[in-house]
Design an enzyme around this catalytic site. Sequence first.
Site, mmCIF file in Angstrom:
data_model
loop_
_atom_site.group_PDB
_atom_site.id
_atom_site.type_symbol
_atom_site.label_atom_id
_atom_site.label_comp_id
_atom_site.label_asym_id
_atom_site.label_seq_id
_atom_site.Cartn_x
_atom_site.Cartn_y
_atom_site.Cartn_z
ATOM 1 N N TYR A 157 50.629 42.081 48.019
ATOM 2 C CA TYR A 157 50.309 40.690 48.381
ATOM 3 C C TYR A 157 50.989 39.750 47.407
ATOM 4 O O TYR A 157 50.757 39.794 46.199
ATOM 5 C CB TYR A 157 48.792 40.468 48.366
ATOM 6 C CG TYR A 157 48.407 39.045 48.721
ATOM 7 C CD1 TYR A 157 48.522 38.596 50.035
ATOM 8 C CD2 TYR A 157 47.943 38.158 47.753
ATOM 9 C CE1 TYR A 157 48.176 37.293 50.376
ATOM 10 C CE2 TYR A 157 47.593 36.855 48.088
ATOM 11 C CZ TYR A 157 47.720 36.428 49.399
ATOM 12 O OH TYR A 157 47.389 35.130 49.736
ATOM 13 N N ASP A 239 55.550 40.403 40.193
ATOM 14 C CA ASP A 239 54.461 39.487 40.531
ATOM 15 C C ASP A 239 53.324 39.750 39.553
ATOM 16 O O ASP A 239 52.553 40.693 39.707
ATOM 17 C CB ASP A 239 54.022 39.732 41.978
ATOM 18 C CG ASP A 239 52.905 38.790 42.425
ATOM 19 O OD1 ASP A 239 52.247 38.183 41.555
ATOM 20 O OD2 ASP A 239 52.687 38.685 43.640
ATOM 21 N N LYS A 266 46.835 32.110 38.393
ATOM 22 C CA LYS A 266 45.507 32.537 37.939
ATOM 23 C C LYS A 266 45.183 32.043 36.524
ATOM 24 O O LYS A 266 44.889 30.874 36.332
ATOM 25 C CB LYS A 266 45.379 34.061 38.022
ATOM 26 C CG LYS A 266 45.719 34.677 39.369
ATOM 27 C CD LYS A 266 44.718 34.355 40.442
ATOM 28 C CE LYS A 266 45.009 35.137 41.719
ATOM 29 N NZ LYS A 266 44.118 34.794 42.821
#
Length: 437
Positions: A157, A239, A266
Amino acid sequence: MPSLQETRSQLEATYRKRTPQSAALFAEAQKSLPGGDTRTSTTFTPHPTYMARGEGPILTDIDGNTLIDGLNNYTSLIHGNAFKPVLDAAQSQLALGTAFGAPNAAQVRLAALICERVKSVERVRFTNSGTEGTMMAVRAARAFTGREMIVKVDGGYHGTHDSVSGGAGIPQALMGLTVSVPFNDVTAMERVLEANRGKIAAVIVEPVMGSAGFVPSERGYLPAVRRLTETHGALLILDEVMTFRLDYGGAQAVYGVEPDLTAFAKIIGGGFPVGAFGGRAEIMELFNPAHAKINHAGTFNGNPVTMAAGFAAMEHLTREKIAHANAMGDAVRRGFVEVLEEQGIRGQVTGYGSFVGFHLTAQPVRDYTGVASVRPILREMLHLGLLNRGVLTSRSGVLNVSTVYTDALVAQVVSAFQDSLVEMKPAIQSECPDLAR
């Protein structure tokens, strides 16, 4: 013995009894929000839990129930909820202004911190989400190499932009530019790169698959992928939107690999919307406004409140605090393994450091195929069971711990996991013989 569906209905009834105000608000939300929410990941049947406040590792929902926060807003709250240094930094900046049509000093401080911590990042630019971070990294790779195709892994993802996601609304021609291969399979990666020699701009991969169930890359996998990208003239994009929390220098320091580009989000925003991408100076020079080949604007890129909060969060994320959070995650995983053995139920516990994945399947979990082998109803039951016992986790079977977790909290999480399995066990024994030891 009760069936899986009967047990699930019982769990749902208990949940409904605990959360009548959440049910009412969800009904109201559906009048103005399609499906009643703006985040697919937080919606589940019969209704999501609406939170009223958070403090440290504890949440309180609108019905007054307290829950241990096992999500930390999907890994972004590394220090838990309402961390005072972050609040102080944000409030100080709020008093000075929320946004300017000009650069700010906090942006420079946070950028310098990221470049100092991550060896492979010489320059960095900020966005407002991880989706934007990976999107701009992919665009940079295409512009730098002059190629169009990218490779990702099954179940990986990287946000919701067209190059890395699926579903309605994405042109078939664009989907054809993305090739997907199994995770932790060097041979499959090599085969795809060879079959598309001279066409691949970049390989994008998470060091630990996040939303797919906290599945770590196996030792040797990322270095092998790094070598393959170099051989084929493609860039490697890591990522680290979730995994940056796993080590002072990110997961790339853990695995000993230096990518060309890295995406962040994040934890670098301290709980505010944020994203970033960075890497080798020669690639990032594509964005230099003095001679930009790629225009990269954004009203809230480098927002001063976000930058101030993010710098405070990162400044307090010392090596010692990372080690503590990782140790708490290790303890949760050990506890879950012991519970599964004690209850005589086959399952897989995955993760690394502060990440914990739990999958009720007898199949080994080393890629998305293993994660997908879990019966959906078992995920639903375990999710509801943990909620009913005061632990908030993802409906996909993952949780993460923060730096403010304690041994006592870990014990409570493990106890809730045990009690949930005890309630589910008769139905599992009745309908899932493959899971009974």
